[in-house]
Design an enzyme around this catalytic site. Structure first.
Site, PDB file in Angstrom:
ATOM      1  N   GLN A 163       0.886  -1.164   0.000  1.00  0.00           N
ATOM      2  CA  GLN A 163       0.000   0.000   0.000  1.00  0.00           C
ATOM      3  C   GLN A 163       0.924   1.215   0.000  1.00  0.00           C
ATOM      4  O   GLN A 163       1.422   1.627   1.047  1.00  0.00           O
ATOM      5  CB  GLN A 163      -0.922  -0.016   1.223  1.00  0.00           C
ATOM      6  CG  GLN A 163      -1.697   1.276   1.443  1.00  0.00           C
ATOM      7  CD  GLN A 163      -2.558   1.681   0.243  1.00  0.00           C
ATOM      8  OE1 GLN A 163      -3.209   0.838  -0.373  1.00  0.00           O
ATOM      9  NE2 GLN A 163      -2.526   2.949  -0.120  1.00  0.00           N
ATOM     10  N   GLY A 293     -10.493   0.351  -0.855  1.00  0.00           N
ATOM     11  CA  GLY A 293      -9.891   0.038  -2.135  1.00  0.00           C
ATOM     12  C   GLY A 293      -8.720   0.953  -2.386  1.00  0.00           C
ATOM     13  O   GLY A 293      -8.593   2.000  -1.746  1.00  0.00           O
ATOM     14  N   MET A 294      -7.840   0.544  -3.290  1.00  0.00           N
ATOM     15  CA  MET A 294      -6.714   1.394  -3.694  1.00  0.00           C
ATOM     16  C   MET A 294      -6.611   1.310  -5.201  1.00  0.00           C
ATOM     17  O   MET A 294      -6.533   0.237  -5.775  1.00  0.00           O
ATOM     18  CB  MET A 294      -5.426   0.932  -3.020  1.00  0.00           C
ATOM     19  CG  MET A 294      -4.185   1.711  -3.458  1.00  0.00           C
ATOM     20  SD  MET A 294      -4.286   3.476  -3.020  1.00  0.00           S
ATOM     21  CE  MET A 294      -3.382   4.203  -4.397  1.00  0.00           C
ATOM     22  N   ASN A 296      -4.743   1.255  -7.634  1.00  0.00           N
ATOM     23  CA  ASN A 296      -3.532   0.919  -8.368  1.00  0.00           C
ATOM     24  C   ASN A 296      -3.896   0.679  -9.838  1.00  0.00           C
ATOM     25  O   ASN A 296      -4.807  -0.075 -10.136  1.00  0.00           O
ATOM     26  CB  ASN A 296      -2.876  -0.306  -7.743  1.00  0.00           C
ATOM     27  CG  ASN A 296      -2.426  -0.024  -6.321  1.00  0.00           C
ATOM     28  OD1 ASN A 296      -1.842   1.026  -6.044  1.00  0.00           O
ATOM     29  ND2 ASN A 296      -2.732  -0.926  -5.404  1.00  0.00           N
ATOM     30  N   HIS A 319     -15.732   3.937  -7.461  1.00  0.00           N
ATOM     31  CA  HIS A 319     -14.759   4.947  -7.016  1.00  0.00           C
ATOM     32  C   HIS A 319     -13.358   4.634  -7.554  1.00  0.00           C
ATOM     33  O   HIS A 319     -12.706   5.492  -8.159  1.00  0.00           O
ATOM     34  CB  HIS A 319     -14.765   4.994  -5.488  1.00  0.00           C
ATOM     35  CG  HIS A 319     -13.834   6.006  -4.909  1.00  0.00           C
ATOM     36  ND1 HIS A 319     -14.250   7.249  -4.511  1.00  0.00           N
ATOM     37  CD2 HIS A 319     -12.504   5.963  -4.679  1.00  0.00           C
ATOM     38  CE1 HIS A 319     -13.217   7.931  -4.052  1.00  0.00           C
ATOM     39  NE2 HIS A 319     -12.137   7.169  -4.137  1.00  0.00           N
ATOM     40  N   GLU A 320     -12.906   3.404  -7.337  1.00  0.00           N
ATOM     41  CA  GLU A 320     -11.542   3.062  -7.764  1.00  0.00           C
ATOM     42  C   GLU A 320     -11.412   3.146  -9.281  1.00  0.00           C
ATOM     43  O   GLU A 320     -10.399   3.597  -9.806  1.00  0.00           O
ATOM     44  CB  GLU A 320     -11.151   1.661  -7.265  1.00  0.00           C
ATOM     45  CG  GLU A 320     -11.292   1.445  -5.754  1.00  0.00           C
ATOM     46  CD  GLU A 320     -10.712   2.551  -4.904  1.00  0.00           C
ATOM     47  OE1 GLU A 320      -9.751   3.215  -5.333  1.00  0.00           O
ATOM     48  OE2 GLU A 320     -11.229   2.778  -3.788  1.00  0.00           O
ATOM     49  N   HIS A 323     -10.995   6.650 -10.499  1.00  0.00           N
ATOM     50  CA  HIS A 323      -9.627   7.154 -10.326  1.00  0.00           C
ATOM     51  C   HIS A 323      -8.778   6.965 -11.585  1.00  0.00           C
ATOM     52  O   HIS A 323      -7.738   7.615 -11.726  1.00  0.00           O
ATOM     53  CB  HIS A 323      -8.936   6.430  -9.164  1.00  0.00           C
ATOM     54  CG  HIS A 323      -9.096   7.101  -7.831  1.00  0.00           C
ATOM     55  ND1 HIS A 323      -8.751   8.419  -7.626  1.00  0.00           N
ATOM     56  CD2 HIS A 323      -9.521   6.631  -6.632  1.00  0.00           C
ATOM     57  CE1 HIS A 323      -8.969   8.727  -6.339  1.00  0.00           C
ATOM     58  NE2 HIS A 323      -9.445   7.668  -5.724  1.00  0.00           N
ATOM     59  N   GLU A 342      -9.467  12.986  -4.853  1.00  0.00           N
ATOM     60  CA  GLU A 342     -10.533  12.290  -4.126  1.00  0.00           C
ATOM     61  C   GLU A 342     -11.908  12.945  -4.259  1.00  0.00           C
ATOM     62  O   GLU A 342     -12.917  12.258  -4.332  1.00  0.00           O
ATOM     63  CB  GLU A 342     -10.149  12.154  -2.647  1.00  0.00           C
ATOM     64  CG  GLU A 342      -8.886  11.316  -2.423  1.00  0.00           C
ATOM     65  CD  GLU A 342      -9.000   9.898  -2.967  1.00  0.00           C
ATOM     66  OE1 GLU A 342     -10.104   9.468  -3.359  1.00  0.00           O
ATOM     67  OE2 GLU A 342      -7.956   9.213  -3.008  1.00  0.00           O
ATOM     68  N   TYR A 405     -12.769  14.327   0.220  1.00  0.00           N
ATOM     69  CA  TYR A 405     -13.724  13.512  -0.537  1.00  0.00           C
ATOM     70  C   TYR A 405     -15.069  14.218  -0.659  1.00  0.00           C
ATOM     71  O   TYR A 405     -15.571  14.459  -1.752  1.00  0.00           O
ATOM     72  CB  TYR A 405     -13.959  12.166   0.155  1.00  0.00           C
ATOM     73  CG  TYR A 405     -12.733  11.314   0.244  1.00  0.00           C
ATOM     74  CD1 TYR A 405     -11.751  11.569   1.193  1.00  0.00           C
ATOM     75  CD2 TYR A 405     -12.541  10.266  -0.630  1.00  0.00           C
ATOM     76  CE1 TYR A 405     -10.609  10.791   1.265  1.00  0.00           C
ATOM     77  CE2 TYR A 405     -11.400   9.486  -0.557  1.00  0.00           C
ATOM     78  CZ  TYR A 405     -10.443   9.748   0.394  1.00  0.00           C
ATOM     79  OH  TYR A 405      -9.320   8.991   0.449  1.00  0.00           O
ATOM     80  N   ARG A 579      -9.927  -3.424   7.994  1.00  0.00           N
ATOM     81  CA  ARG A 579     -10.009  -2.161   7.255  1.00  0.00           C
ATOM     82  C   ARG A 579     -10.234  -1.019   8.242  1.00  0.00           C
ATOM     83  O   ARG A 579     -11.175  -1.041   9.030  1.00  0.00           O
ATOM     84  CB  ARG A 579     -11.163  -2.286   6.272  1.00  0.00           C
ATOM     85  CG  ARG A 579     -11.514  -1.058   5.505  1.00  0.00           C
ATOM     86  CD  ARG A 579     -12.705  -1.396   4.613  1.00  0.00           C
ATOM     87  NE  ARG A 579     -13.333  -0.237   4.044  1.00  0.00           N
ATOM     88  CZ  ARG A 579     -14.531  -0.268   3.457  1.00  0.00           C
ATOM     89  NH1 ARG A 579     -15.198  -1.415   3.385  1.00  0.00           N
ATOM     90  NH2 ARG A 579     -15.045   0.812   2.953  1.00  0.00           N
TER      91      ARG A 579
HETATM   92 ZN    ZN Z   1     -10.142   7.531  -3.787  1.00  0.00          ZN
END
Ligand code: ZN
Length: 628
Positions: A163, A293-294, A296, A319-320, A323, A342, A405, A579
């Site tokens: 992460q 989530g991330m 990547n 959302h992810e 991005h 964000e 956000y 989380r």
């Molecule tokens: Zn985000």
């Protein structure tokens, strides 16, 4: 990163642990990244080549990183890189046909930022050169979590995942760790033979499990999007360009939960322009993944807490995915501008949810986000409530909460309402077009907005309407207030039931969305007898729900109200999830009720071995700071 990325809220928390020795900054430069040691004005990295062994026994990555760099100032002779808990064995410079060893030393360690690595370039180094660093990570790496088999779903194989956001790439690769620069990369990763490695790169769904994996990432990314995971992963397709990697035990549930991903991708392309990254896959990790989530690139990392069984929490995937445009394609230049990543992404997420599901569902999420924003204004210092604050490492842990956000999203909804959806969509498309593969500051955004919308003849808003969003605390008087008819009804139901006007069995929980249930629980009046809570729990089983967001909401209430009959299930919740968003507020509520600090500490002691180091640190700080 993050349900509505409240999850990601915690991204900002990684900028934590106030750097007490940092100097006061008199001439604050909003375009400068104060969270890196790298001398990016003198040298920039263009490409990174990694060659790493994954050693589960020693819990380390070991090998070399080759940074292809360009010298911007001919007089500059020392390269400063970011590191954190890295062991550097050697340094060498390759330039044209020449190769030479390079002297290196570490600078002073900063608790928050890590340790600068200073490499003195030999005379052979030209304007463009390769800096080769032989190194290994340490088990303390803040980016890497090494999971023993018992903390995975399968229970038989170990796992490791990274992460990197916000400033943790430096704990597994020595590099210029700033979002202001973009790099391409390639990697050769060696693992135990039976495991699969995946990265934020060109994963091959058909890759044979050979124990040696090659990756290329041809699109330039900021360092916080460097990502790796190694485990007993298998792949299942979701659509033509989308699929899932996870342990076989979670594969079927993941395929069901995230079945709408391909449709989301196609919808997103129709709304925001072409998806520039190739495939879009998901990696579902064990419960200790610290965020929702991330993002990547090409491979979003996800928490398994989204597997509610009813697709009620998939806004995180929207959302992810969003991005891929806001954040990964157009990137905040420094962490002070994180609302550009964000807030913009939260806005796009809602727009996607409207199309994939319906406006009602998107509005429910908007209202929950708004409520959370108001809560943030109560605890975040005023100087950190602006979207574009003066932020330096002196600003301690969790300096903005989820304000980037939700306030960012509301700001964009404000603009949309004023200019109309069509004009605002045109603006967004041109923004992504114009700034693609670049980085943006709040001031650049403002100028672009001014040029394309605000200064048009008859424009409904001026710069004077917009600036308070960026530079002032709280919300301007003319800020929109999201509304949801179903949530208004859920709140009214809570009041009626608490008054005794409605029988417990008649609460329409079974037909409500998860979001309505959450709003109902949050709307219960302050004074409520424990036998009423027991009644509610026995009929609707909130203490046993498999919906992680409902559970989170319920157990915060359980802790605030000291409803001790449900403490065993509350502790089970703290052990089931890792989380941060799901558990940290429950610990905080135990502390805040004034009676249960010791109990919270005991629960933490029993659970913390299963938590990610970042999450364990946030919770430990909550429990330590408290008196008693
Ligand atoms: Zn985000």
């Amino acid at each position: 990163m993050i349900r509505k990325t409240l999850l990601i809220a915690f991204a900002m928390m990684t900028l934590t642990a106030c750097s007490k020795d940092a100097p006061e900054i008199d001439d604050y430069d909003p375009a400068r990244d104060y969270f890196t040691f790298a001398n990016t004005g003198q040298f920039v990295t263009e490409h990174v080549t990694l060659d790493l062994d994954v050693d589960f026994e020693k819990q380390e990555l070991r090998g070399y990183a080759l940074l292809t760099m360009r010298r911007l100032e001919s007089e500059a002779g020392e390269v400063v890189l970011d590191t954190r808990d890295l062991n550097i064995a050697s340094a060498a410079v390759l330039s044209g046909e020449q190769s030479a060893a390079a002297e290196f030393r570490f600078g002073e360690t900063d608790e928050l930022l890590g340790t600068p690595l200073i490499v003195t370039l030999p005379p052979e180094a030209g304007e463009r050169f390769d800096l080769v660093l032989e190194y290994s990570t340490s088990p303390e790496s803040t980016a890497l979590q090494w999971l023993p088999p018992e903390l995975t779903a399968g229970g038989k194989q170990p796992m490791v995942f990274s992460q990197s956001q916000s400033i943790h790439a430096r704990s597994w690769v020595p590099l210029q760790d700033t979002p202001a620069l973009r790099i391409t990369y390639e990697a050769k990763i060696r693992t135990p033979r039976n495991l699969l490695a995946v990265m934020s790169a060109n994963n091959d769904p058909l890759a044979a499990r050979t124990g040696e994996y090659h990756f290329e990432m041809p699109q330039p990314i900021p360092s916080y999007l460097l990502a790796i995971a190694v485990g007993n992963f298998y792949f299942a397709p979701l659509g033509e360009d989308t699929g899932i990697y996870t342990e076989p035990e979670l594969l079927d549930a993941s395929v069901y939960e995230f079945a709408d991903t391909q449709a989301m991708l196609e919808t997103a392309e129709s709304m925001f322009g072409p998806y520039e990254w190739g495939r879009y896959d998901l990696l579902v990790l064990p419960p200790s993944f610290p965020y929702g989530g991330m993002e990547n690139p090409r491979l979003s990392f996800l928490t398994p807490s989204l597997l509610a069984g009813d697709r009620s929490l998939v806004a995180v995937v929207a959302h992810e995915l969003a991005h891929s445009w806001s954040g990964n394609l157009v990137t905040n230049r420094t962490w002070r501008d994180i609302w550009l990543n964000e807030g913009m992404t939260s806005y796009l997420e809602s727009r996607l949810m409207e199309v994939i599901y319906d406006v009602g569902r998107a509005n429910e999420e908007r209202v929950l986000g708004y409520r959370e924003l108001l809560g943030n204004f109560e605890r975040v210092p005023e100087n950190m409530q602006a979207l574009a604050p003066r932020m330096t490492p002196r600003d301690g842990e969790d300096s903005q909460g989820t304000i980037p956000y939700h306030k960012g999203q509301l700001f964009l909804e404000y603009l949309e309402a004023a200019f109309g959806r069509e004009a605002f969509d045109d603006f967004l498309q041109s923004y992504f077009d114009n700034f693609g593969w670049q980085t943006v500051t709040s001031e650049l955004f403002l100028d672009y907005l001014d040029e394309h919308l605000l200064s048009a003849e008859g424009a409904p808003l001026t710069r004077a309407n917009v600036e308070p969003w960026l530079y002032e605390p709280g919300l301007p008087d003319d800020a929109p207030v999201p509304e949801s008819a179903t949530l208004i009804a859920a709140a009214a139901t809570a009041a009626d039931w608490a008054d005794g006007a409605l029988a417990t069995a008649d609460i329409p929980v079974d037909v409500w969305s998860a979001q309505a249930v959450i709003h109902f629980i949050n709307s219960l009046p302050q004074e409520l007898a424990h036998n009423k809570l027991a009644d509610l729990d026995s009929v609707y089983g909130f203490s046993e729900t498999r919906n992680a967001e409902i559970a989170r909401t319920w157990f915060i209430q359980v802790a605030e109200r000291r409803y001790a009959s449900a403490y065993p299930q509350l502790e089970a919740h703290l052990n089931r999830y890792g989380r941060g968003r799901l558990i940290a507020p429950v610990y905080s509520a135990l502390v805040a009720n004034g009676e249960d600090l010791e109990l919270a500490r005991e629960m933490f002691e029993r659970a913390k071995a299963t938590y990610h180091p970042l999450v364990a640190r946030w919770i430990a700080e909550t429990l330590e700071e408290s008196p008693g």
